[in-house]
Design an enzyme around this catalytic site. Structure first.
Site, short mmCIF file in Angstrom:
data_model
loop_
_atom_site.label_atom_id
_atom_site.label_comp_id
_atom_site.label_asym_id
_atom_site.label_seq_id
_atom_site.Cartn_x
_atom_site.Cartn_y
_atom_site.Cartn_z
CB SER A 128 -0.90 0.02 1.24
OG SER A 128 -0.12 0.03 2.43
CG HIS A 157 -3.61 -1.33 -2.18
ND1 HIS A 157 -4.05 -0.03 -2.03
CD2 HIS A 157 -3.46 -1.82 -0.92
CE1 HIS A 157 -4.14 0.25 -0.74
NE2 HIS A 157 -3.79 -0.82 -0.05
CG ASN A 208 -3.43 5.14 1.11
OD1 ASN A 208 -4.38 5.43 1.83
ND2 ASN A 208 -2.85 3.95 1.13
CD GLU A 260 -5.60 2.07 -4.82
OE1 GLU A 260 -5.91 3.27 -4.89
OE2 GLU A 260 -4.70 1.64 -4.06
#
Length: 486
Positions: free
Chosen positions: A106, A127, A177, A139
Protein backbone atom coordinates in the site's frame (compact mmCIF):
# COMPACT_ATOMS: atom_id res chain seq x y z
CA UNK A 1 -4.43 -9.33 5.04
CA UNK A 2 -2.99 -12.43 3.38
CA UNK A 3 -5.68 -14.67 4.83
CA UNK A 4 -8.37 -12.26 3.69
CA UNK A 5 -7.09 -12.24 0.11
CA UNK A 6 -6.81 -16.03 0.19
CA UNK A 7 -10.44 -16.25 1.36
CA UNK A 8 -11.59 -14.10 -1.56
CA UNK A 9 -9.82 -16.33 -4.11
CA UNK A 10 -10.89 -19.51 -2.37
CA UNK A 11 -14.60 -18.67 -2.20
CA UNK A 12 -14.44 -17.62 -5.87
CA UNK A 13 -13.43 -21.19 -6.76
CA UNK A 14 -9.64 -21.04 -7.03
CA UNK A 15 -7.23 -23.54 -5.49
CA UNK A 16 -5.10 -21.67 -2.96
CA UNK A 17 -1.78 -22.40 -1.30
CA UNK A 18 -0.67 -20.37 1.69
CA UNK A 19 3.04 -19.88 2.31
CA UNK A 20 4.85 -18.23 5.22
CA UNK A 21 8.60 -18.11 5.74
CA UNK A 22 8.12 -18.99 9.41
CA UNK A 23 7.74 -22.76 9.61
CA UNK A 24 4.34 -23.85 10.84
CA UNK A 25 2.65 -20.51 10.20
CA UNK A 26 1.12 -21.64 6.90
CA UNK A 27 -0.55 -24.59 8.63
CA UNK A 28 -1.88 -22.23 11.31
CA UNK A 29 -3.18 -19.90 8.60
CA UNK A 30 -5.03 -22.76 6.90
CA UNK A 31 -6.68 -23.62 10.23
CA UNK A 32 -7.60 -19.97 10.83
CA UNK A 33 -9.05 -19.60 7.34
CA UNK A 34 -11.03 -22.82 7.74
CA UNK A 35 -12.47 -21.40 10.96
CA UNK A 36 -13.45 -18.25 9.06
CA UNK A 37 -15.34 -20.36 6.55
CA UNK A 38 -17.07 -22.20 9.38
CA UNK A 39 -18.28 -18.89 10.80
CA UNK A 40 -19.64 -17.91 7.38
CA UNK A 41 -21.63 -21.15 7.33
CA UNK A 42 -22.96 -20.44 10.84
CA UNK A 43 -24.08 -16.98 9.73
CA UNK A 44 -25.78 -18.36 6.63
CA UNK A 45 -23.43 -16.55 4.25
CA UNK A 46 -21.89 -19.75 2.85
CA UNK A 47 -23.54 -23.13 2.44
CA UNK A 48 -21.93 -26.25 3.86
CA UNK A 49 -21.29 -27.81 0.45
CA UNK A 50 -19.42 -24.74 -0.77
CA UNK A 51 -17.46 -24.72 2.47
CA UNK A 52 -16.36 -28.34 1.99
CA UNK A 53 -15.31 -27.64 -1.59
CA UNK A 54 -13.37 -24.55 -0.53
CA UNK A 55 -11.53 -26.39 2.24
CA UNK A 56 -10.62 -29.06 -0.30
CA UNK A 57 -8.93 -26.41 -2.45
CA UNK A 58 -6.94 -24.93 0.44
CA UNK A 59 -3.44 -26.16 1.24
CA UNK A 60 -0.41 -25.07 3.24
CA UNK A 61 2.93 -24.76 1.46
CA UNK A 62 5.86 -25.33 3.80
CA UNK A 63 8.47 -24.69 1.11
CA UNK A 64 8.60 -22.01 -1.56
CA UNK A 65 9.16 -24.74 -4.18
CA UNK A 66 5.56 -25.86 -3.65
CA UNK A 67 4.42 -22.72 -5.48
CA UNK A 68 6.21 -23.76 -8.68
CA UNK A 69 3.04 -24.38 -10.70
CA UNK A 70 1.13 -21.32 -9.46
CA UNK A 71 -0.44 -19.08 -12.10
CA UNK A 72 -0.59 -16.11 -9.72
CA UNK A 73 1.37 -15.38 -6.55
CA UNK A 74 0.20 -12.50 -4.31
CA UNK A 75 2.55 -11.26 -1.60
CA UNK A 76 1.21 -9.63 1.58
CA UNK A 77 4.21 -9.43 3.90
CA UNK A 78 5.88 -6.66 5.91
CA UNK A 79 6.16 -3.25 4.17
CA UNK A 80 9.95 -3.28 3.83
CA UNK A 81 11.38 -2.91 0.34
CA UNK A 82 14.48 -5.16 0.73
CA UNK A 83 12.39 -7.96 2.26
CA UNK A 84 9.87 -7.87 -0.58
CA UNK A 85 12.61 -7.68 -3.21
CA UNK A 86 14.32 -10.74 -1.76
CA UNK A 87 11.08 -12.74 -1.65
CA UNK A 88 10.32 -12.06 -5.31
CA UNK A 89 13.90 -12.80 -6.33
CA UNK A 90 13.51 -16.19 -4.63
CA UNK A 91 10.10 -16.74 -6.21
CA UNK A 92 11.41 -16.02 -9.68
CA UNK A 93 13.80 -18.96 -9.31
CA UNK A 94 10.87 -21.26 -8.55
CA UNK A 95 7.86 -20.31 -10.67
CA UNK A 96 7.43 -20.47 -14.42
CA UNK A 97 8.04 -17.52 -16.71
CA UNK A 98 4.32 -17.06 -17.32
CA UNK A 99 3.43 -16.82 -13.62
CA UNK A 100 2.08 -13.40 -12.63
CA UNK A 101 3.78 -12.01 -9.54
CA UNK A 102 1.80 -9.47 -7.51
CA UNK A 103 2.34 -7.35 -4.42
CA UNK A 104 -0.34 -6.10 -2.07
CA UNK A 105 1.83 -3.17 -0.97
CA UNK A 106 0.00 0.00 0.00
CA UNK A 107 3.00 2.29 0.39
CA UNK A 108 5.99 1.02 -1.59
CA UNK A 109 6.80 1.53 -5.25
CA UNK A 110 5.69 -1.38 -7.42
CA UNK A 111 8.46 -0.44 -9.85
CA UNK A 112 11.09 -0.55 -7.10
CA UNK A 113 9.97 -3.95 -5.84
CA UNK A 114 10.22 -5.36 -9.37
CA UNK A 115 13.47 -3.56 -10.14
CA UNK A 116 15.77 -6.54 -9.65
CA UNK A 117 13.62 -9.17 -11.34
CA UNK A 118 14.68 -10.98 -14.48
CA UNK A 119 11.15 -10.54 -15.89
CA UNK A 120 9.75 -7.33 -14.37
CA UNK A 121 7.02 -7.22 -17.00
CA UNK A 122 5.06 -9.97 -15.22
CA UNK A 123 4.98 -7.99 -11.96
CA UNK A 124 1.90 -5.99 -10.90
CA UNK A 125 0.42 -4.37 -7.81
CA UNK A 126 -2.87 -5.72 -6.43
CA UNK A 127 -3.76 -3.46 -3.52
CA UNK A 128 -6.70 -4.92 -1.61
CA UNK A 129 -8.40 -2.92 1.12
CA UNK A 130 -8.79 -4.31 4.62
CA UNK A 131 -10.79 -6.41 5.35
CA UNK A 132 -10.35 -7.92 1.90
CA UNK A 133 -13.41 -10.22 2.01
CA UNK A 134 -15.70 -7.25 2.73
CA UNK A 135 -14.32 -4.24 0.89
CA UNK A 136 -14.87 -4.37 -2.88
CA UNK A 137 -12.05 -2.17 -4.18
CA UNK A 138 -8.75 -3.43 -5.59
CA UNK A 139 -6.19 -1.05 -7.09
CA UNK A 140 -4.45 -2.75 -10.02
CA UNK A 141 -1.12 -0.95 -10.19
CA UNK A 142 1.11 -1.03 -13.25
CA UNK A 143 4.77 -0.45 -12.54
CA UNK A 144 7.13 1.15 -15.03
CA UNK A 145 7.89 -2.23 -16.64
CA UNK A 146 4.54 -4.02 -16.15
CA UNK A 147 3.27 -5.56 -19.39
CA UNK A 148 -0.18 -4.33 -20.40
CA UNK A 149 -1.50 -7.87 -20.83
CA UNK A 150 -0.33 -8.78 -17.31
CA UNK A 151 -2.26 -5.84 -15.83
CA UNK A 152 -5.29 -6.85 -17.91
CA UNK A 153 -5.09 -10.46 -16.69
CA UNK A 154 -4.76 -9.31 -13.09
CA UNK A 155 -7.72 -6.95 -13.53
CA UNK A 156 -9.87 -9.73 -14.99
CA UNK A 157 -8.87 -12.12 -12.22
CA UNK A 158 -9.89 -9.91 -9.31
CA UNK A 159 -13.04 -8.88 -11.15
CA UNK A 160 -13.86 -12.57 -11.46
CA UNK A 161 -13.46 -12.80 -7.70
CA UNK A 162 -16.34 -10.35 -7.32
CA UNK A 163 -14.18 -7.31 -6.65
CA UNK A 164 -14.28 -3.87 -8.28
CA UNK A 165 -10.83 -3.26 -9.75
CA UNK A 166 -9.50 0.12 -10.84
CA UNK A 167 -6.39 0.64 -12.94
CA UNK A 168 -3.69 3.06 -11.88
CA UNK A 169 -0.07 3.87 -12.56
CA UNK A 170 2.65 3.38 -9.97
CA UNK A 171 2.61 6.62 -7.99
CA UNK A 172 3.00 7.36 -4.27
CA UNK A 173 -0.25 6.41 -2.54
CA UNK A 174 -1.69 5.00 -5.80
CA UNK A 175 -5.21 6.50 -6.08
CA UNK A 176 -6.85 6.34 -2.66
CA UNK A 177 -3.95 7.13 -0.35
CA UNK A 178 -2.86 9.96 -2.64
CA UNK A 179 -6.19 11.67 -3.25
CA UNK A 180 -7.51 11.18 0.31
CA UNK A 181 -4.77 13.15 2.07
CA UNK A 182 -6.69 16.47 2.23
CA UNK A 183 -9.60 14.88 4.09
CA UNK A 184 -7.28 14.52 7.06
CA UNK A 185 -4.87 17.37 6.35
CA UNK A 186 -7.41 20.18 6.06
CA UNK A 187 -9.17 19.14 9.26
CA UNK A 188 -5.85 19.12 11.09
CA UNK A 189 -4.91 22.49 9.60
CA UNK A 190 -8.21 24.01 10.74
CA UNK A 191 -7.68 22.59 14.22
CA UNK A 192 -4.15 24.00 14.35
CA UNK A 193 -5.51 27.42 13.39
CA UNK A 194 -7.95 27.28 16.30
CA UNK A 195 -10.96 27.59 14.02
CA UNK A 196 -12.94 24.78 15.63
CA UNK A 197 -12.50 21.78 17.90
CA UNK A 198 -12.25 18.19 16.56
CA UNK A 199 -15.86 17.31 17.42
CA UNK A 200 -17.21 20.31 15.49
CA UNK A 201 -14.98 19.69 12.46
CA UNK A 202 -16.05 16.03 12.43
CA UNK A 203 -19.71 17.03 12.67
CA UNK A 204 -19.34 19.50 9.79
CA UNK A 205 -17.87 16.94 7.42
CA UNK A 206 -20.26 14.22 8.54
CA UNK A 207 -23.56 16.10 8.95
CA UNK A 208 -23.03 18.74 6.27
CA UNK A 209 -20.51 17.13 3.92
CA UNK A 210 -22.13 13.70 3.94
CA UNK A 211 -18.99 11.74 4.89
CA UNK A 212 -19.63 8.64 6.98
CA UNK A 213 -17.07 9.61 9.61
CA UNK A 214 -15.22 12.77 10.45
CA UNK A 215 -11.42 12.83 10.03
CA UNK A 216 -10.64 12.92 13.75
CA UNK A 217 -12.81 9.95 14.68
CA UNK A 218 -11.63 8.12 11.56
CA UNK A 219 -7.92 8.58 12.30
CA UNK A 220 -8.58 7.42 15.86
CA UNK A 221 -10.05 4.26 14.33
CA UNK A 222 -7.23 3.79 11.80
CA UNK A 223 -4.53 4.59 14.34
CA UNK A 224 -2.84 7.99 14.50
CA UNK A 225 0.57 6.40 13.96
CA UNK A 226 -0.62 4.54 10.85
CA UNK A 227 -2.37 7.57 9.33
CA UNK A 228 0.53 9.91 10.06
CA UNK A 229 3.02 7.43 8.60
CA UNK A 230 1.05 7.18 5.34
CA UNK A 231 0.86 10.97 5.07
CA UNK A 232 4.58 11.32 5.76
CA UNK A 233 5.42 8.59 3.23
CA UNK A 234 3.39 10.26 0.48
CA UNK A 235 4.87 13.68 1.35
CA UNK A 236 8.43 12.38 1.23
CA UNK A 237 7.77 10.41 -1.97
CA UNK A 238 6.55 13.62 -3.61
CA UNK A 239 9.75 15.38 -2.51
CA UNK A 240 7.98 17.26 0.29
CA UNK A 241 5.31 18.77 -1.92
CA UNK A 242 3.43 21.26 0.33
CA UNK A 243 0.09 19.79 -0.75
CA UNK A 244 0.95 16.73 1.36
CA UNK A 245 2.68 18.38 4.34
CA UNK A 246 2.11 16.34 7.53
CA UNK A 247 0.50 17.89 10.59
CA UNK A 248 2.60 18.90 13.57
CA UNK A 249 -0.42 18.42 15.84
CA UNK A 250 -0.83 14.83 14.68
CA UNK A 251 2.92 14.20 15.09
CA UNK A 252 2.71 15.39 18.70
CA UNK A 253 -0.29 13.14 19.29
CA UNK A 254 1.70 10.15 18.02
CA UNK A 255 4.74 11.10 20.09
CA UNK A 256 2.56 11.25 23.19
CA UNK A 257 1.36 7.69 22.59
CA UNK A 258 -2.24 8.75 21.98
CA UNK A 259 -2.79 6.57 18.96
CA UNK A 260 -6.58 6.33 19.04
CA UNK A 261 -8.91 3.49 19.91
CA UNK A 262 -6.11 0.94 20.26
CA UNK A 263 -4.52 2.89 23.13
CA UNK A 264 -7.78 4.19 24.59
CA UNK A 265 -6.97 7.82 23.78
CA UNK A 266 -6.50 9.77 20.59
CA UNK A 267 -8.34 12.92 19.68
CA UNK A 268 -11.10 11.48 21.82
CA UNK A 269 -11.09 9.27 24.91
CA UNK A 270 -12.23 5.65 24.63
CA UNK A 271 -12.01 4.82 28.31
CA UNK A 272 -14.99 3.09 29.86
CA UNK A 273 -17.68 5.65 30.54
CA UNK A 274 -15.92 8.43 28.64
CA UNK A 275 -18.30 10.84 26.94
CA UNK A 276 -17.62 12.08 23.43
CA UNK A 277 -17.37 15.89 23.25
CA UNK A 278 -20.34 17.52 21.56
CA UNK A 279 -19.86 19.75 18.51
CA UNK A 280 -20.60 23.42 18.88
CA UNK A 281 -24.29 23.96 18.25
CA UNK A 282 -25.83 27.43 18.28
CA UNK A 283 -28.68 28.25 20.63
CA UNK A 284 -32.15 28.67 19.11
CA UNK A 285 -32.61 31.96 17.29
CA UNK A 286 -35.55 33.66 15.62
CA UNK A 287 -35.78 33.15 11.87
CA UNK A 288 -36.31 36.20 9.65
CA UNK A 289 -39.75 36.41 8.06
CA UNK A 290 -38.33 37.34 4.67
CA UNK A 291 -35.04 37.44 2.80
CA UNK A 292 -33.76 38.69 -0.54
CA UNK A 293 -31.75 36.36 -2.76
CA UNK A 294 -29.52 38.38 -5.05
CA UNK A 295 -28.40 36.46 -8.11
CA UNK A 296 -27.83 32.73 -8.40
CA UNK A 297 -26.49 30.89 -5.36
CA UNK A 298 -24.72 28.27 -7.47
CA UNK A 299 -24.48 24.93 -5.66
CA UNK A 300 -26.49 26.43 -2.79
CA UNK A 301 -29.44 27.32 -5.04
CA UNK A 302 -31.57 24.44 -3.62
CA UNK A 303 -31.73 26.43 -0.39
CA UNK A 304 -34.16 28.86 -2.00
CA UNK A 305 -36.85 26.20 -2.33
CA UNK A 306 -36.17 24.98 1.20
CA UNK A 307 -36.62 28.48 2.60
CA UNK A 308 -39.91 28.87 0.77
CA UNK A 309 -41.13 25.49 2.03
CA UNK A 310 -40.30 26.65 5.56
CA UNK A 311 -42.65 29.63 5.13
CA UNK A 312 -39.97 32.27 4.66
CA UNK A 313 -40.78 34.90 2.06
CA UNK A 314 -38.09 34.94 -0.62
CA UNK A 315 -37.66 37.80 -3.08
CA UNK A 316 -35.29 37.46 -6.04
CA UNK A 317 -33.19 40.36 -7.28
CA UNK A 318 -30.13 40.75 -9.43
CA UNK A 319 -26.83 40.43 -7.69
CA UNK A 320 -23.56 38.59 -7.22
CA UNK A 321 -25.04 35.50 -5.58
CA UNK A 322 -25.77 36.05 -1.89
CA UNK A 323 -28.64 36.21 0.59
CA UNK A 324 -29.57 39.60 1.99
CA UNK A 325 -30.88 39.40 5.54
CA UNK A 326 -33.49 41.87 6.87
CA UNK A 327 -30.87 43.80 8.83
CA UNK A 328 -27.50 44.79 7.39
CA UNK A 329 -26.20 41.26 7.03
CA UNK A 330 -25.35 39.25 3.94
CA UNK A 331 -25.02 35.46 3.75
CA UNK A 332 -22.44 34.17 1.28
CA UNK A 333 -21.35 30.66 0.29
CA UNK A 334 -17.75 29.96 1.29
CA UNK A 335 -15.49 31.25 -1.49
CA UNK A 336 -12.00 31.36 0.01
CA UNK A 337 -12.30 34.87 1.42
CA UNK A 338 -13.01 35.89 5.02
CA UNK A 339 -15.59 38.21 6.48
CA UNK A 340 -13.01 40.46 8.16
CA UNK A 341 -11.88 41.53 4.68
CA UNK A 342 -15.23 43.29 4.26
CA UNK A 343 -14.85 46.45 6.30
CA UNK A 344 -18.33 47.87 5.96
CA UNK A 345 -20.60 44.94 5.23
CA UNK A 346 -21.84 42.47 7.82
CA UNK A 347 -20.82 39.21 6.13
CA UNK A 348 -21.66 35.73 7.38
CA UNK A 349 -20.33 32.80 5.36
CA UNK A 350 -22.05 29.43 5.17
CA UNK A 351 -20.34 26.20 4.19
CA UNK A 352 -20.82 23.92 1.22
CA UNK A 353 -23.07 20.88 1.69
CA UNK A 354 -23.31 17.68 -0.30
CA UNK A 355 -27.10 17.99 -0.27
CA UNK A 356 -28.67 20.93 1.53
CA UNK A 357 -32.02 19.15 1.81
CA UNK A 358 -30.52 16.12 3.57
CA UNK A 359 -27.82 17.90 5.58
CA UNK A 360 -28.63 17.93 9.29
CA UNK A 361 -26.12 20.66 10.11
CA UNK A 362 -25.04 23.94 8.54
CA UNK A 363 -21.77 25.65 9.43
CA UNK A 364 -21.45 29.44 9.62
CA UNK A 365 -18.38 31.63 9.89
CA UNK A 366 -18.01 35.33 10.61
CA UNK A 367 -15.55 37.81 12.03
CA UNK A 368 -15.42 39.00 15.60
CA UNK A 369 -17.47 42.13 15.88
CA UNK A 370 -20.31 41.03 13.62
CA UNK A 371 -23.52 42.31 15.15
CA UNK A 372 -25.24 39.64 17.27
CA UNK A 373 -28.48 40.48 15.47
CA UNK A 374 -26.93 39.63 12.11
CA UNK A 375 -25.51 36.33 13.29
CA UNK A 376 -28.80 35.55 15.01
CA UNK A 377 -30.74 36.08 11.78
CA UNK A 378 -28.35 33.77 9.92
CA UNK A 379 -28.58 31.08 12.60
CA UNK A 380 -32.37 31.33 12.79
CA UNK A 381 -32.72 31.15 9.02
CA UNK A 382 -31.08 27.73 8.86
CA UNK A 383 -32.70 26.52 12.06
CA UNK A 384 -36.04 27.20 10.39
CA UNK A 385 -35.09 24.42 7.96
CA UNK A 386 -34.68 22.00 10.86
CA UNK A 387 -30.88 22.19 10.76
CA UNK A 388 -28.46 22.34 13.63
CA UNK A 389 -26.06 25.24 13.22
CA UNK A 390 -22.39 25.40 14.16
CA UNK A 391 -20.49 28.68 14.20
CA UNK A 392 -16.73 28.53 13.68
CA UNK A 393 -13.95 31.08 13.46
CA UNK A 394 -13.49 33.37 10.49
CA UNK A 395 -11.41 31.21 8.14
CA UNK A 396 -11.04 31.19 4.35
CA UNK A 397 -12.79 28.29 2.65
CA UNK A 398 -14.40 27.06 5.87
CA UNK A 399 -14.47 23.27 6.40
CA UNK A 400 -16.39 21.30 3.78
CA UNK A 401 -15.71 23.68 0.89
CA UNK A 402 -11.93 23.74 1.28
CA UNK A 403 -11.80 19.98 1.89
CA UNK A 404 -13.83 19.22 -1.23
CA UNK A 405 -11.78 21.72 -3.25
CA UNK A 406 -8.53 20.05 -2.23
CA UNK A 407 -9.87 16.54 -2.86
CA UNK A 408 -11.03 17.63 -6.32
CA UNK A 409 -7.69 19.30 -6.97
CA UNK A 410 -5.65 16.18 -6.19
CA UNK A 411 -8.10 14.01 -8.12
CA UNK A 412 -7.90 16.24 -11.19
CA UNK A 413 -4.12 16.33 -10.91
CA UNK A 414 -3.96 12.52 -10.75
CA UNK A 415 -6.06 12.22 -13.89
CA UNK A 416 -4.08 14.95 -15.64
CA UNK A 417 -0.83 13.11 -14.90
CA UNK A 418 -2.14 9.80 -16.22
CA UNK A 419 -2.36 8.05 -12.86
CA UNK A 420 -5.92 6.86 -13.53
CA UNK A 421 -9.07 7.77 -15.41
CA UNK A 422 -11.60 10.13 -13.86
CA UNK A 423 -14.08 7.27 -13.57
CA UNK A 424 -11.57 5.05 -11.77
CA UNK A 425 -10.55 7.85 -9.40
CA UNK A 426 -14.16 8.50 -8.41
CA UNK A 427 -14.87 4.77 -8.07
CA UNK A 428 -11.78 4.28 -5.92
CA UNK A 429 -12.72 7.09 -3.54
CA UNK A 430 -16.32 5.95 -3.19
CA UNK A 431 -15.45 2.30 -2.57
CA UNK A 432 -12.03 2.58 -0.95
CA UNK A 433 -12.83 5.22 1.67
CA UNK A 434 -16.64 5.39 1.45
CA UNK A 435 -16.86 8.97 0.19
CA UNK A 436 -20.43 10.11 -0.46
CA UNK A 437 -19.44 11.12 -3.99
CA UNK A 438 -16.34 10.87 -6.14
CA UNK A 439 -14.23 14.06 -5.91
CA UNK A 440 -14.53 14.77 -9.64
CA UNK A 441 -18.23 13.99 -9.64
CA UNK A 442 -18.65 16.44 -6.75
CA UNK A 443 -16.46 19.03 -8.49
CA UNK A 444 -18.65 18.88 -11.59
CA UNK A 445 -21.70 19.47 -9.42
CA UNK A 446 -20.19 22.40 -7.51
CA UNK A 447 -18.34 23.82 -10.50
CA UNK A 448 -14.66 23.48 -11.38
CA UNK A 449 -14.37 27.25 -11.77
CA UNK A 450 -15.77 27.81 -8.31
CA UNK A 451 -13.41 25.31 -6.68
CA UNK A 452 -10.41 26.54 -8.64
CA UNK A 453 -11.28 30.10 -7.65
CA UNK A 454 -11.64 29.12 -4.00
CA UNK A 455 -8.20 27.51 -4.05
CA UNK A 456 -6.80 30.59 -5.75
CA UNK A 457 -8.12 32.73 -2.90
CA UNK A 458 -6.63 30.33 -0.36
CA UNK A 459 -3.31 30.42 -2.21
CA UNK A 460 -3.22 34.21 -1.86
CA UNK A 461 -3.75 33.91 1.88
CA UNK A 462 -1.46 30.90 2.40
CA UNK A 463 1.29 31.42 -0.22
CA UNK A 464 3.14 28.16 0.42
CA UNK A 465 2.01 26.31 -2.70
CA UNK A 466 -0.33 24.05 -0.75
CA UNK A 467 -3.45 25.61 -2.25
CA UNK A 468 -2.17 26.52 -5.70
CA UNK A 469 -4.79 25.01 -8.04
CA UNK A 470 -3.46 22.16 -10.15
CA UNK A 471 -3.36 22.53 -13.90
CA UNK A 472 -5.83 19.65 -14.13
CA UNK A 473 -8.45 21.53 -12.11
CA UNK A 474 -7.77 24.83 -13.89
CA UNK A 475 -8.21 23.17 -17.29
CA UNK A 476 -11.55 21.78 -16.22
CA UNK A 477 -12.56 25.24 -15.09
CA UNK A 478 -11.69 26.75 -18.47
CA UNK A 479 -13.54 23.97 -20.29
CA UNK A 480 -16.56 24.59 -18.08
CA UNK A 481 -16.40 28.33 -18.80
CA UNK A 482 -16.12 27.75 -22.54
CA UNK A 483 -19.13 25.43 -22.47
CA UNK A 484 -21.22 27.88 -20.45
CA UNK A 485 -20.29 30.74 -22.79
CA UNK A 486 -21.68 29.07 -25.91
Amino acid sequence: MGQGIAQVALVAGHPVRLYDSARGRAVEAVAALTARLDRLVEKGRLDATAREAAVGRLHAAEELDELADAALVIEAIVELLPVKQQLFADLEKVVGDDTVLATNTSSLSVTAIAGGLRLPGRFVGLHFFNPAPLLPLVEVVSGFATDADVATRAYATVKGWGKTPVRCADTPGFIVNRVARPFYAEALRLYEEGVADPATIDAALRDCGGFRMGPFELTDLIGQDVNEAVTRSVWESFHQDPKFTPSLAQRRLVESGRLGRKTGQGWFSYADGAERPEPHTAAPAKAPAKIVVRGDLGPAEPLVGLFEEAGIEVRRKRGAGFIQLPGRGELMLADGETSFEYHREEIVYFDLALDYARASRIVLSTREGTAPETLGEAVGLFQALGKQVSVIGDVPGMIVARTVAMLADLAADAVDRGVATAEDVDTAMRLGVNYPAGPLEWAAKVGHQRLSGLLGELHERYPTGRYAPSLGLVRRGYAEYAKDSR
